[in-house]
Write a protein that holds these residues in place. Sequence first.
Motif, PDB file in Angstrom:
ATOM      1  N   ASP A  86      37.170  47.362  31.363  1.00 36.76           N
ATOM      2  CA  ASP A  86      38.391  46.703  31.700  1.00 36.76           C
ATOM      3  C   ASP A  86      38.163  45.359  32.333  1.00 36.76           C
ATOM      4  O   ASP A  86      36.994  45.201  33.116  1.00 36.76           O
ATOM      5  N   THR A  87      39.037  44.178  32.210  1.00 36.69           N
ATOM      6  CA  THR A  87      39.024  43.136  33.270  1.00 36.69           C
ATOM      7  C   THR A  87      39.128  43.577  34.309  1.00 36.69           C
ATOM      8  O   THR A  87      40.420  44.071  34.540  1.00 36.69           O
ATOM      9  N   PRO A  88      38.616  43.264  35.541  1.00 37.61           N
ATOM     10  CA  PRO A  88      38.857  43.588  36.858  1.00 37.61           C
ATOM     11  C   PRO A  88      40.039  42.635  37.328  1.00 37.61           C
ATOM     12  O   PRO A  88      40.328  41.572  36.753  1.00 37.61           O
ATOM     13  N   PRO A  89      40.647  43.146  38.195  1.00 38.68           N
ATOM     14  CA  PRO A  89      41.864  42.355  38.768  1.00 38.68           C
ATOM     15  C   PRO A  89      41.458  41.189  39.747  1.00 38.68           C
ATOM     16  O   PRO A  89      40.160  41.131  40.144  1.00 38.68           O
ATOM     17  N   SER A  90      42.253  40.246  39.742  1.00 43.45           N
ATOM     18  CA  SER A  90      41.828  39.047  40.512  1.00 43.45           C
ATOM     19  C   SER A  90      41.719  39.518  42.059  1.00 43.45           C
ATOM     20  O   SER A  90      42.386  40.226  42.339  1.00 43.45           O
ATOM     21  N   PHE A  91      41.197  38.407  42.607  1.00 42.77           N
ATOM     22  CA  PHE A  91      41.273  38.759  44.231  1.00 42.77           C
ATOM     23  C   PHE A  91      42.941  38.788  44.809  1.00 42.77           C
ATOM     24  O   PHE A  91      43.057  39.424  45.407  1.00 42.77           O
ATOM     25  N   LYS A  92      43.564  37.764  44.271  1.00 42.98           N
ATOM     26  CA  LYS A  92      45.000  37.876  44.364  1.00 42.98           C
ATOM     27  C   LYS A  92      45.681  39.206  44.247  1.00 42.98           C
ATOM     28  O   LYS A  92      46.396  39.782  45.049  1.00 42.98           O
ATOM     29  N   GLU A  93      45.302  39.775  43.209  1.00 43.00           N
ATOM     30  CA  GLU A  93      45.896  41.192  42.938  1.00 43.00           C
ATOM     31  C   GLU A  93      45.353  42.264  43.723  1.00 43.00           C
ATOM     32  O   GLU A  93      46.144  43.040  44.342  1.00 43.00           O
ATOM     33  N   ILE A  94      44.141  42.200  44.139  1.00 38.59           N
ATOM     34  CA  ILE A  94      43.319  43.014  45.052  1.00 38.59           C
ATOM     35  C   ILE A  94      44.033  42.958  46.336  1.00 38.59           C
ATOM     36  O   ILE A  94      44.418  43.910  47.219  1.00 38.59           O
ATOM     37  N   ALA A  95      44.203  41.664  46.969  1.00 37.46           N
ATOM     38  CA  ALA A  95      44.728  41.352  48.164  1.00 37.46           C
ATOM     39  C   ALA A  95      45.958  41.951  48.125  1.00 37.46           C
ATOM     40  O   ALA A  95      46.635  42.501  49.305  1.00 37.46           O
ATOM     41  N   SER A  96      46.956  41.798  47.124  1.00 38.12           N
ATOM     42  CA  SER A  96      48.250  42.332  47.121  1.00 38.12           C
ATOM     43  C   SER A  96      48.342  43.811  47.339  1.00 38.12           C
ATOM     44  O   SER A  96      49.247  44.195  48.235  1.00 38.12           O
ATOM     45  N   VAL A  97      47.401  44.569  46.847  1.00 38.70           N
ATOM     46  CA  VAL A  97      47.457  46.099  46.863  1.00 38.70           C
ATOM     47  C   VAL A  97      46.988  46.425  48.189  1.00 38.70           C
ATOM     48  O   VAL A  97      47.534  47.105  48.927  1.00 38.70           O
TER      49      VAL A  97
END
Length: 160
Positions: A86-97
């Motif tokens: 899979d394409t991993p999530p961006s830093f922005k997406e991980i930061a949001s989680v």
Amino acid sequence: MSFLEQTIFNHMETVRGITEKAIIRIPEEISDIIPEGFSNSIRWNFGHIAFVQEKLVFGISGEEMNVPMNYERLFGAGTKPADWTDTPPSFKEIASVLSEQKPRIKTFLHDRFHQKLPSPYTNRGGITFHTTGEAFLFGFYHEAMHMETIKRIYRSISSK
């Protein structure tokens, strides 16, 4: 909310605040480099922190986990970027989680620190948790350990 419970939640804010500042400071373009001597990347470590905290608080309590479906495949214990399809999530997406977990954890755990888990949970390190509070508190150690790994990876990359 008891004084002790408030103190624990304040500590969560401190620990997670360190993690959130780091994900903003570290350049995303180096986040997938795996230096010699390491098995995972900076991106993997941030995602792993988010996934494991979700599992420790919600998953092993029998509650619905609120992280993207592919987080376990990407960031679960024993995974590594070399195996990603899979394409991993961006830093922005991980930061949001990471940020979004804090209020949900406070709401869910309020007055539940002594609540028994549906069944005892033993992690890969052989530590068994019997209550939601035990599992949640272990998350501080786990997060700090992976933040130290992130720092070591970053220093290794930056020194080259």
